[in-house]
Design a protein around this motif. Sequence first.
Motif, PDB file in Angstrom:
ATOM      1  N   UNK A  12       0.850  -1.184   0.000  1.00 40.73           N
ATOM      2  CA  UNK A  12       0.000   0.000   0.000  1.00 40.73           C
ATOM      3  C   UNK A  12       0.890   1.240   0.000  1.00 40.73           C
ATOM      4  N   UNK A  13       0.701   2.117  -0.984  1.00 44.50           N
ATOM      5  CA  UNK A  13       1.484   3.333  -1.074  1.00 44.50           C
ATOM      6  C   UNK A  13       2.937   3.033  -1.385  1.00 44.50           C
ATOM      7  N   UNK A  14       3.784   4.026  -1.129  1.00 45.69           N
ATOM      8  CA  UNK A  14       5.210   3.845  -1.320  1.00 45.69           C
ATOM      9  C   UNK A  14       5.816   3.131  -0.115  1.00 45.69           C
ATOM     10  N   UNK A  15       7.030   2.629  -0.326  1.00 42.18           N
ATOM     11  CA  UNK A  15       7.724   1.923   0.759  1.00 42.18           C
ATOM     12  C   UNK A  15       8.008   2.880   1.908  1.00 42.18           C
ATOM     13  N   UNK A  16       8.361   4.119   1.615  1.00 46.65           N
ATOM     14  CA  UNK A  16       8.636   5.081   2.673  1.00 46.65           C
ATOM     15  C   UNK A  16       7.385   5.380   3.490  1.00 46.65           C
ATOM     16  N   UNK A  17       6.214   5.429   2.835  1.00 50.56           N
ATOM     17  CA  UNK A  17       4.975   5.689   3.571  1.00 50.56           C
ATOM     18  C   UNK A  17       4.618   4.525   4.487  1.00 50.56           C
ATOM     19  N   UNK A  18       4.774   3.298   4.001  1.00 48.76           N
ATOM     20  CA  UNK A  18       4.455   2.134   4.840  1.00 48.76           C
ATOM     21  C   UNK A  18       5.436   1.988   5.995  1.00 48.76           C
ATOM     22  N   UNK A  19       6.696   2.408   5.804  1.00 49.13           N
ATOM     23  CA  UNK A  19       7.684   2.278   6.873  1.00 49.13           C
ATOM     24  C   UNK A  19       7.393   3.205   8.044  1.00 49.13           C
ATOM     25  N   UNK A  20       6.653   4.282   7.829  1.00 51.30           N
ATOM     26  CA  UNK A  20       6.335   5.191   8.926  1.00 51.30           C
ATOM     27  C   UNK A  20       5.439   4.544   9.965  1.00 51.30           C
ATOM     28  N   UNK A  21       4.696   3.484   9.614  1.00 56.54           N
ATOM     29  CA  UNK A  21       3.858   2.787  10.596  1.00 56.54           C
ATOM     30  C   UNK A  21       4.696   2.045  11.625  1.00 56.54           C
ATOM     31  N   UNK A  22       5.965   1.788  11.332  1.00 50.15           N
ATOM     32  CA  UNK A  22       6.835   1.062  12.264  1.00 50.15           C
ATOM     33  C   UNK A  22       7.607   1.999  13.180  1.00 50.15           C
ATOM     34  N   UNK A  23       7.593   3.276  12.932  1.00 50.09           N
ATOM     35  CA  UNK A  23       8.385   4.219  13.718  1.00 50.09           C
ATOM     36  C   UNK A  23       7.560   4.906  14.801  1.00 50.09           C
ATOM     37  N   UNK A  24       6.279   5.046  14.611  1.00 49.14           N
ATOM     38  CA  UNK A  24       5.436   5.748  15.581  1.00 49.14           C
ATOM     39  C   UNK A  24       4.042   5.157  15.551  1.00 49.14           C
ATOM     40  N   UNK A  25       3.356   5.307  16.699  1.00 43.16           N
ATOM     41  CA  UNK A  25       1.979   4.806  16.777  1.00 43.16           C
ATOM     42  C   UNK A  25       1.069   5.572  15.835  1.00 43.16           C
ATOM     43  N   UNK A  26       1.269   6.876  15.777  1.00 42.43           N
ATOM     44  CA  UNK A  26       0.538   7.721  14.823  1.00 42.43           C
ATOM     45  C   UNK A  26       1.530   8.087  13.730  1.00 42.43           C
ATOM     46  N   UNK A  27       1.448   7.466  12.559  1.00 42.36           N
ATOM     47  CA  UNK A  27       2.477   7.698  11.526  1.00 42.36           C
ATOM     48  C   UNK A  27       2.451   9.124  11.011  1.00 42.36           C
ATOM     49  N   UNK A  28       3.645   9.593  10.706  1.00 39.41           N
ATOM     50  CA  UNK A  28       3.804  10.918  10.122  1.00 39.41           C
ATOM     51  C   UNK A  28       4.310  10.782   8.691  1.00 39.41           C
TER      52      UNK A  28
END
Length: 630
Positions: free
Chosen positions: A377-393
């Motif tokens: 779903x989306x770009x790889x950079x966008x999906x990786x933000x779900x692993x860095x914070x509870x509320x992705x930025x």
Amino acid sequence: MPSLNVGKLLDKTAFHRSQTLGYRNGYAIVRRPTVGIGGDRLQFNQLSQAELDELASKAPVLTYGQPKQAPPADFIPAHVAFDKKVLKFDAYFQEDVPMSTEEQYRIRQVNIYYYLEDDSMSVIEPVVENSGIPQGKLIKRQRLAKNDRGDHYHWKDLNRGINITIYGKTFHVVDCDQFTQVFLESQGIELNPPEKMALDPYTELRKQPLRKYVTPSDFDQLKQFLTFDKQVLRFYAIWDDTDSMYGECRTYIIHYYLMDDTVEIREVHERNDGRDPFPLLMNRQRMPKVLVENAKNFPQCVLEISDQEVLEWYTAKDFIVGKSLTMLGRTFFIYDCDPFTRRYYKEKFGITNLPRIDVSKQELPPVKQELPPYNGFGLVEDSAQNCFALIPKAPKKDVIKMLVNDNKVLRYLAVLESPIPEDKDRKFVFSYFLATDMISIFEPPVRNSGIIGGKYLGRTKVVKPYSTVDNPIYYGPSDFFIGAVIEVFGHRFIILDTDEYVLKYMESNAAQYSPEALASIQNHVRKREAPAPESESKQTEKDPGVQELEALIDTIQKQLKDHSCKDNIHEAFQIYDKEASGYVDRDMFFKICESLNVPVDDSLVKELIRMCSHGEGKINYYNFVRAFSN
């Protein structure tokens, strides 16, 4: 005669037995059966026993009178005659114990009951308290099979001193009760002599008293107490439990009292460690080192260990700096001791080298975080933000790159590589945005082509075909050159041409491009500057509209060759043409010309605008810009 009997049997429909018990006026009466199975009348003498006796004796009735008729004998069924009459036998069977070193087999005593009313049997084992074996009813009441032919056990098969097999278990009958003995003897069965009940060897062994061997000791405990009173060895130890879940490394102080060889373990608490203030981990007591073989399963948490369960106790020579000790299931590592302990070991055991051991642990390097697989779903950079914070930025962007390359677009002309004949003439305009490294594709509409032109692909990053999903490699400016093959989501495109801004960008950033890419651009520029072949010139001469447009452009270039906007007019139109289609709206066209001081009121310029106009309210600025460039 046999055939007649068979015929009679075939004509019969009822095969029940006649009733022998009945009621008359509320009283139970007994009647003799007169009809047999199938309704045939029984052929027997209906005279009573008294009448038969009278006929046998032939006593004169006149002399002795009429004799009294004796009442008939009562008919009692088996379930009434033998109700609550049970034969009881004492027996035992032997059970193997394969997983024990203390006993090889076990003797289990049982009682076998035989119910005379329905010839059923049951086997019951008397319950023994604290035996640890499920006891009680082993075989419930039922008729038991004697062999494979369907025969069942009968009371005639039971006797003392015999073996009977029931469901794979062999029971040895040793004795019976008095009622069973009288009943069997009354039926003419000769009973075997009774035997003694076999006893379980392990149970009998448990009944014997434990033998204790106490050897008087020559060790003087009073002398030890007086000599080593108030002398304590102090050791500093750690318990490393970091290998288990939520484990940690904790510090303890071990005290060894020389007066009675007891050990005490104290916890070392630090300020604000968050633990309850319990200083003692283990109270002062003797600590066993080696247990006897039979005491490994001793319930140590319930009872105290005595000298009979311990072969060797911990002594002062076991506590050495640099060694590990296992006490209470925990392994303690001794890393230091106090000065008194060092002097004691030097005088008592001759050990002089007891240095302090550094047990401080270095911090491990941080564990590298690994991202989970790409979910699509989306770009790889966008999906990786779900692993860095509870509320992705949103992913961080290169602001400097966006400011430097703002509104800088590289445009290329490409053709679709497809085996379908209809797709061979389709041309596309690639726009590469240097600020975001995104690509958009626009297909110029062609009249009567049967294909709807317009936006073919919105702005997005395009992944190269040989890159992996978890580590994508996107197309960059160095991948676009004349003759390059660009694969966009399964569709292959071949770059055919570029605009002038791409040529300038490649000249200023030649280090980014390969020698083949630069050579392809140079060859393309030479072909563009070469004179047109005769066939093309003849074709141009045949087309009067093209000749008129070229003549008009030459005239305007001669008259307006000193116009100040000729250097940036092409870039101004490209800024508003986001899709690189070559067309802009009519209103936007005049606004741009007004901002650049283009003389649109000139008659020649008006004629050029008319010739470049499109039927849908748009103007082709490619030919218009040629009039203002040398």
